[in-house]
Motif scaffolding. Structure first.
Motif, PDB file in Angstrom:
ATOM      1  N   THR A 155      -2.895   0.600  -3.826  1.00  0.00           N
ATOM      2  CA  THR A 155      -2.328  -0.651  -3.939  1.00  0.00           C
ATOM      3  C   THR A 155      -1.220  -0.675  -5.209  1.00  0.00           C
ATOM      4  OG1 THR A 155      -3.869  -1.597  -3.070  1.00  0.00           O
ATOM      5  CG2 THR A 155      -2.391  -2.896  -3.784  1.00  0.00           C
ATOM      6  N   GLN A 156      -0.093  -1.099  -4.860  1.00  0.00           N
ATOM      7  CA  GLN A 156       1.027  -0.949  -5.750  1.00  0.00           C
ATOM      8  C   GLN A 156       1.661  -2.453  -5.967  1.00  0.00           C
ATOM      9  OE1 GLN A 156       4.982   0.751  -5.177  1.00  0.00           O
ATOM     10  NE2 GLN A 156       4.571   1.983  -6.968  1.00  0.00           N
ATOM     11  N   THR A 157       1.665  -2.867  -7.206  1.00  0.00           N
ATOM     12  CA  THR A 157       2.113  -4.185  -7.258  1.00  0.00           C
ATOM     13  C   THR A 157       3.317  -4.119  -8.173  1.00  0.00           C
ATOM     14  OG1 THR A 157      -0.227  -5.308  -7.442  1.00  0.00           O
ATOM     15  CG2 THR A 157       1.473  -6.661  -8.315  1.00  0.00           C
ATOM     16  N   VAL A 158       4.370  -4.857  -7.709  1.00  0.00           N
ATOM     17  CA  VAL A 158       5.623  -4.643  -8.261  1.00  0.00           C
ATOM     18  C   VAL A 158       6.132  -6.334  -8.735  1.00  0.00           C
ATOM     19  CG1 VAL A 158       8.117  -3.927  -8.257  1.00  0.00           C
ATOM     20  CG2 VAL A 158       6.373  -2.732  -7.019  1.00  0.00           C
TER      21      VAL A 158
ATOM     22  N   ASN B 102       0.908  -1.154   0.181  1.00  0.00           N
ATOM     23  CA  ASN B 102      -0.037   0.130  -0.035  1.00  0.00           C
ATOM     24  C   ASN B 102       0.825   1.295  -0.156  1.00  0.00           C
ATOM     25  OD1 ASN B 102      -2.435  -1.546   0.296  1.00  0.00           O
ATOM     26  ND2 ASN B 102      -2.391  -1.793   2.365  1.00  0.00           N
ATOM     27  N   VAL B 103       0.463   2.174  -0.755  1.00  0.00           N
ATOM     28  CA  VAL B 103       1.241   3.452  -0.980  1.00  0.00           C
ATOM     29  C   VAL B 103       0.170   4.712  -0.834  1.00  0.00           C
ATOM     30  CG1 VAL B 103       3.163   2.449  -2.445  1.00  0.00           C
ATOM     31  CG2 VAL B 103       1.083   3.590  -3.367  1.00  0.00           C
ATOM     32  N   VAL B 104       0.802   5.875  -0.277  1.00  0.00           N
ATOM     33  CA  VAL B 104      -0.005   7.117  -0.328  1.00  0.00           C
ATOM     34  C   VAL B 104       0.392   7.956  -1.606  1.00  0.00           C
ATOM     35  CG1 VAL B 104      -0.287   9.010   1.132  1.00  0.00           C
ATOM     36  CG2 VAL B 104       0.503   6.823   2.306  1.00  0.00           C
ATOM     37  N   LEU B 105      -0.599   8.447  -2.238  1.00  0.00           N
ATOM     38  CA  LEU B 105      -0.613   9.103  -3.352  1.00  0.00           C
ATOM     39  C   LEU B 105      -0.285  10.428  -2.925  1.00  0.00           C
ATOM     40  CD1 LEU B 105      -3.181   7.305  -5.772  1.00  0.00           C
ATOM     41  CD2 LEU B 105      -0.753   6.870  -5.434  1.00  0.00           C
ATOM     42  N   SER B 106       0.082  11.398  -4.156  1.00  0.00           N
ATOM     43  CA  SER B 106       0.397  12.699  -3.770  1.00  0.00           C
ATOM     44  C   SER B 106      -0.920  13.614  -3.406  1.00  0.00           C
ATOM     45  CB  SER B 106       0.827  13.606  -4.953  1.00  0.00           C
ATOM     46  OG  SER B 106      -0.203  13.396  -6.076  1.00  0.00           O
TER      47      SER B 106
END
Length: 984
Positions: free
Chosen positions: A558-561, A548-552
């Motif tokens: 949710t970010q998948t790498v 999980n990431v916080v956008l600007s």
């Protein structure tokens, strides 16, 4: 209601076999069996439904009546109901059903017992009398023939083509003739067929002017279908008028359509075979049809031309037509048929086909590999000195197209292998093209066709010494790209045998040493762990990490790498990598090659100083020691061969270190191998020459001075009691038994006794196998004094057998016999069983009886055909096929060659391993190959040893491999039962 364009529902028209039911004597159709699902209604119910005003109810009732009558019920009261309530209906499907009803309904009165008694006492013969109701039926048919709707007329004319009763057709002839002048072509074309049918059946009785009438009709007709039907009538009924019409309209035949042209070709064949002097009258039309836009017409014209004339001009024109069809048609079936025709022409007209060879090779653009294989088979037999360069250039272009493709899904490696074999064949037969192709093919050493290429290179380098320097240089440059163990072994053998010049010898030794690298082929523990980890990471694939990431803007997401394992590039040379992987055989070949190079360098004292020779020997010995160390420590599938390879490497080291051993081994190592390979190539060439010579020297089956027997001219002599000796020969030729054993012994081997001699019903079956079909002719004999009714032979099958035609029920009189037939479809090469029961009723006691029948065992040998394939193809199939059956050898035969010949004969297979019966030994290994009629491959490896300590008996194993389980098991059972077949 159906539209005007299609006034009647579709009717299936299949001709039924002749039956004993009088109601079925004229039946030419089948109906869907949906009427019998819940049982057929009674005759009273059908009669009541026919009076209903709803056309759907009438149609249903009429269908039920037809089905019941086909089942054997008479239903005499239905006829008048159909005449009253259905015959004048305007419902077109009901009209169609009425026509079907007229086909099946009895049209004549049954003779009475008084009629039979009168005829038996010398009175007039029993004559058929038409039912009075049929007068009304004829009137209804007349009304439909003059109906204003042209499609009703046409359908009625089509129906009349199936009527075989003169009393019905005769009053309708004027109306049929009037339909020839109707404005609509649908009516006219069916009227022409109806006239043809009437004239064929009754001839001069009802329509004596039929041919003249149709001839006048032809002169004024413009519709293609009507003209074709009219010419069909002349073709069959008045051939002279047909020929006259054709002669008068020769220039317009191409405009008359394909159907008309095919009839003209059939007329041509019939007339010219009967009177060869008439050929000149049809040459013009035949040549015109060769260039027809219709492929069917041009193909038939070419075939007709070849069958009627063997002149070079005719053969050339037909061959050009076949070639144009081969390149213009997309249907693979058409291409295969055309290639079959070209192959037939090739037997006696090779020079003519050589002119068209390049046009034939254009068809290699087909994506189907079977088509390409057939093209190459045809082309390779007609290559000569004049066209070999063009052929090889074409094949090289085809190979180059595949250079960037590992395996084109449809063609791919299989097609590349065919091309390489074709080029190899050309290079062996015509030395002038060998140099131009060998370098092109060597680019494919690293592909899956590398084994075929290197075997070709090995043969070329032995047969053409001037090419050796350039081939060796090219081989060294491509050595690092080879990843196949077998290809690498052959390459090293070539380098060890043919590097005789000092420059090539030094270059080969240096290059091999550089590919081998450091003289240790055992990985250290840390290197091995790193290699295993890299392989595991590569096999695991990319890893997915989700967080999980916080956008600007402050929202969550949710970010998948995806993270992929780092690909570590392996720069290890191919030869070293193969040795590290534990290839013991390759290590032995490397040792032998280095030993040969060192021994040969010692003989070239001018080019190699003693110090240089000693350095080469030391490097070779270090590498050999490292190979033995690798073989002892590495766990590999070739571990069982370690002792043999270690012994061979020991001999190589002794040849380098011991002068006495070197003096003994040097002539063998440097000369014997090459000489043996040269004699092997010579034996292959001699075998091919002998096979070609045998094909050319086949004796004709009939000699030029043999007397010609005319059966018709000998009929009176045979009738007077003389023996007709030629009947058996004619029968043998017609049934394909010519040159074989007697007809009687052949047939008796396929007769199976189904019941015992003491059974009330004796049965035996004659089994005929025709590839995909099995025909049973079951002879049933009633051995009781009573009539047997409803006798059924109920059959069942095991395996991939399917009964497609079940035996019909029979009534057999006292001490009488009957032949019952059944058809069975075969779908695979697998041993099958046919079993069953005879069920019958005693007509006197009405008691039911059952007789169980013996099984019929279908032999796999009926489907196996000997076939040939190369060693490379055999090995690839052996590695690919997953089903294996291992049979232990248990036999009373004590001779190795005799046992192998017995197995080959018993299994109907082809031995691929050449052997000499004169050579004596204690061990024999051979490969056998066959294909089934279904395209399945059967591979057999025979490994047999003669035991010296056990009274000279044979021991070993026979291994069978196939793609399917059935053929492996069936062939194993066959070998198990047959291997004991010969006595001592």
């Amino acid at each position: 209601l159906p539209s005007e364009a299609e006034p009647f529902p579709h009717k299936q028209t299949t001709t039924m076999s002749t039956t004993t039911n009088a109601n079925e004597s004229y039946c030419t159709f089948t109906l869907a069996g949906d009427m019998t699902a819940g049982g057929l209604p009674s005759e009273a119910d059908i009669r009541k439904d026919l009076e209903n005003n709803d056309p759907k109810v009438k149609r249903h009732a009429l269908k039920a009546a037809i089905m019941a009558m086909l089942g054997g019920e008479a239903m005499p009261s239905i006829l008048m109901q159909v005449i009253r309530f259905c015959i004048n209906s305007q419902d077109k499907p009901l009209k169609k059903l009425c026509m079907l009803y007229w086909e099946v309904v009895p049209k004549y009165q049954e003779p009475t017992s008084e009629d039979f008694h009168a005829a038996a006492s010398g009175g007039p013969a029993v004559q058929r009398k038409m039912l009075p109701e049929m007068i009304l039926v004829c009137n209804a048919l007349m009304n439909d023939l003059i109906h204003p709707n042209e499609y009703v007329r046409g359908a009625m004319l089509r129906f009349l083509c199936k009527v075989k009763d003169e009393e019905i057709i005769s009053p309708l002839i004027p109306s049929i003739k009037a339909c020839l002048e109707h404005k609509h072509p649908y009516v006219r074309k069916n009227a022409a067929l109806c006239v043809f049918h009437a004239h064929k059946l009754f001839g001069e009785n009802i329509i004596p002017d039929g041919p003249e009438l149709i001839n006048e009709f032809l002169l004024s007709e413009s519709d293609i279908s009507a003209r074709r039907n009219a010419f069909l009538m002349l073709f069959n009924q008045d051939e002279a008028l047909a020929i006259q019409f054709l002669a008068n309209n020769m220039d317009d035949v191409g405009k008359y359509g394909d159907g008309f042209a095919l009839l003209v070709l059939e007329l041509t064949r019939r007339v010219c075979r009967r009177d060869p002097n008439q050929k000149s009258r049809f040459v013009r039309v035949l040549l015109e049809m060769l260039s027809s836009n219709s492929p069917a017409v041009s193909y038939e014209a070419a075939w007709t031309l070849v069958s009627l004339s063997s002149a070079p001009t005719a053969i050339r024109a037909a061959a050009m037509t076949y070639t144009n069809l081969l390149n213009s048609q997309n249907d693979n079936n058409v291409k295969m048929i055309v290639l079959e025709r070209l192959e037939e022409l090739k037997k006696n007209n090779t020079k003519i086909l050589q002119e068209l060879l390049m046009d034939i090779l254009r068809a290699l653009s087909s994506p189907n590999p079977d088509i390409c294989k057939k093209i190459l088979d045809v082309a390779m037999d007609i290559v000569n000195v004049r066209n070999v360069v063009e052929v090889v250039n074409t094949l090289k272009r085809e190979v180059s197209k595949l250079e960037g493709e590992d395996a084109v899904e449809a063609k791919g490696a299989y097609y590349r292998g065919m091309l390489i074999r074709a080029i190899h064949s050309c290079a062996v037969r015509f030395p002038q093209v060998a140099e131009s192709v060998v370098h092109v093919l060597m680019e494919f050493l690293s592909t899956d066709s590398g084994m075929q290429v290197i075997i070709f290179v090995r043969a070329i380098i032995e047969q053409y010494p001037p090419l050796r320097a350039s081939i060796l240089s090219k081989l060294l440059s491509n050595l690092d790209d080879i990843r196949n163990n077998g290809v690498m072994c052959v390459c090293l053998w070539i380098l060890g045998e043919y590097c005789e010049a000092s420059e090539s010898l030094e270059e080969a030794f240096t290059h091999i040493n550089s590919l081998l690298g450091e003289a240790t082929f055992v990985l250290k523990s840390d290197e091995k762990q790193a290699q295993e980890k890299a392989a595991a990471d590569a096999a695991a694939g990319p890893k997915m990490v989700t967080k999980n990431v916080v956008l600007s803007d402050g929202t969550y997401a949710t970010q998948t790498v995806y993270t992929e394992a780092k690909h570590i590039q392996d720069n290890t040379p191919g030869l070293r990598k193969l040795l590290i992987d534990g290839d013991v055989f390759l290590g032995a070949v490397v040792s032998s090659t280095l030993t040969k190079l060192c021994l040969r360098a010692g003989d070239l004292a001018d080019a190699f100083t003693p110090q240089v020779s000693k350095d080469m020997t030391m490097k070779a010995l270090l590498i050999m020691c490292a190979i033995v160390k690798m073989a002892e420590t590495t766990v590999t599938a070739q571990r069982s061969s370690l002792a043999d390879c270690s012994e061979r490497i020991t001999i190589c080291t002794r040849a380098l270190l011991d002068p006495k051993a070197s003096a003994l081994l040097k002539p063998i190592m440097l000369g014997k191998g090459k000489a043996a390979f040269g004699s092997f190539l010579k034996s292959l060439k001699d075998k091919e020459a002998n096979d070609t010579k045998e094909d050319k020297n086949v004796a004709p089956s009939v000699q030029a001075d043999d007397s010609i027997h005319f059966r018709q001219l000998r009929s009176s002599a045979v009738a007077s009691g003389e023996l007709d000796l030629d009947d058996g020969h004619d029968l043998a030729r017609a049934t394909g038994y010519e040159g074989g054993s007697s007809l009687l012994s052949s047939e008796l081997s396929h007769v199976y006794q189904l019941s015992g001699f003491a059974d009330p019903v004796y049965a035996e079956a004659f089994v005929t196998v025709r590839d995909y079909d099995i025909s049973l002719e079951i002879l049933v004999i009633n051995r009781t004094p009573n009539t047997l009714s409803n006798l059924n032979v109920e059959l069942s099958t095991m395996g991939d057998l399917k009964i497609v035609e079940r035996p019909q029920s029979q009534n057999i009189g006292p001490l009488d016999q009957s032949t019952i037939r059944a058809s069975i479809k075969v779908s695979s090469t697998e041993t099958g069983h046919i079993f069953g029961t005879i069920v019958y009723e005693d007509a006197a006691t009405k008691e039911k009886f059952y007789i169980n029948l013996n099984d019929i065992h279908m032999d796999i040998m009926d489907y196996i055909r000997p076939a040939n394939c190369t060693d490379e193809v055999f090995r690839s199939m052996w590695a690919e096929f997953e089903w294996e059956n291992k049979v232990a050898i248990t036999t009373s035969i004590t001779d190795l060659s005799e046992f192998l010949n017995h197995i080959v004969k018993s299994t109907n297979m082809q031995c691929l391993t050449p052997f000499d019966n004169s050579q004596q030994g204690t061990f024999l290994a051979a490969n056998l190959y066959a294909r089934s009629v279904f395209g399945e491959d059967a591979l057999v490896n025979v490994s047999v040893e003669k035991k010296e300590d056990n009274q000279g008996e044979l021991a070993g194993y026979i291994r069978i491999r196939s793609k399917t389980q059935g053929i492996a098991l069936s062939l194993g059972d066959r070998i198990t039962t047959q291997q004991r077949g010969l006595g001592k």
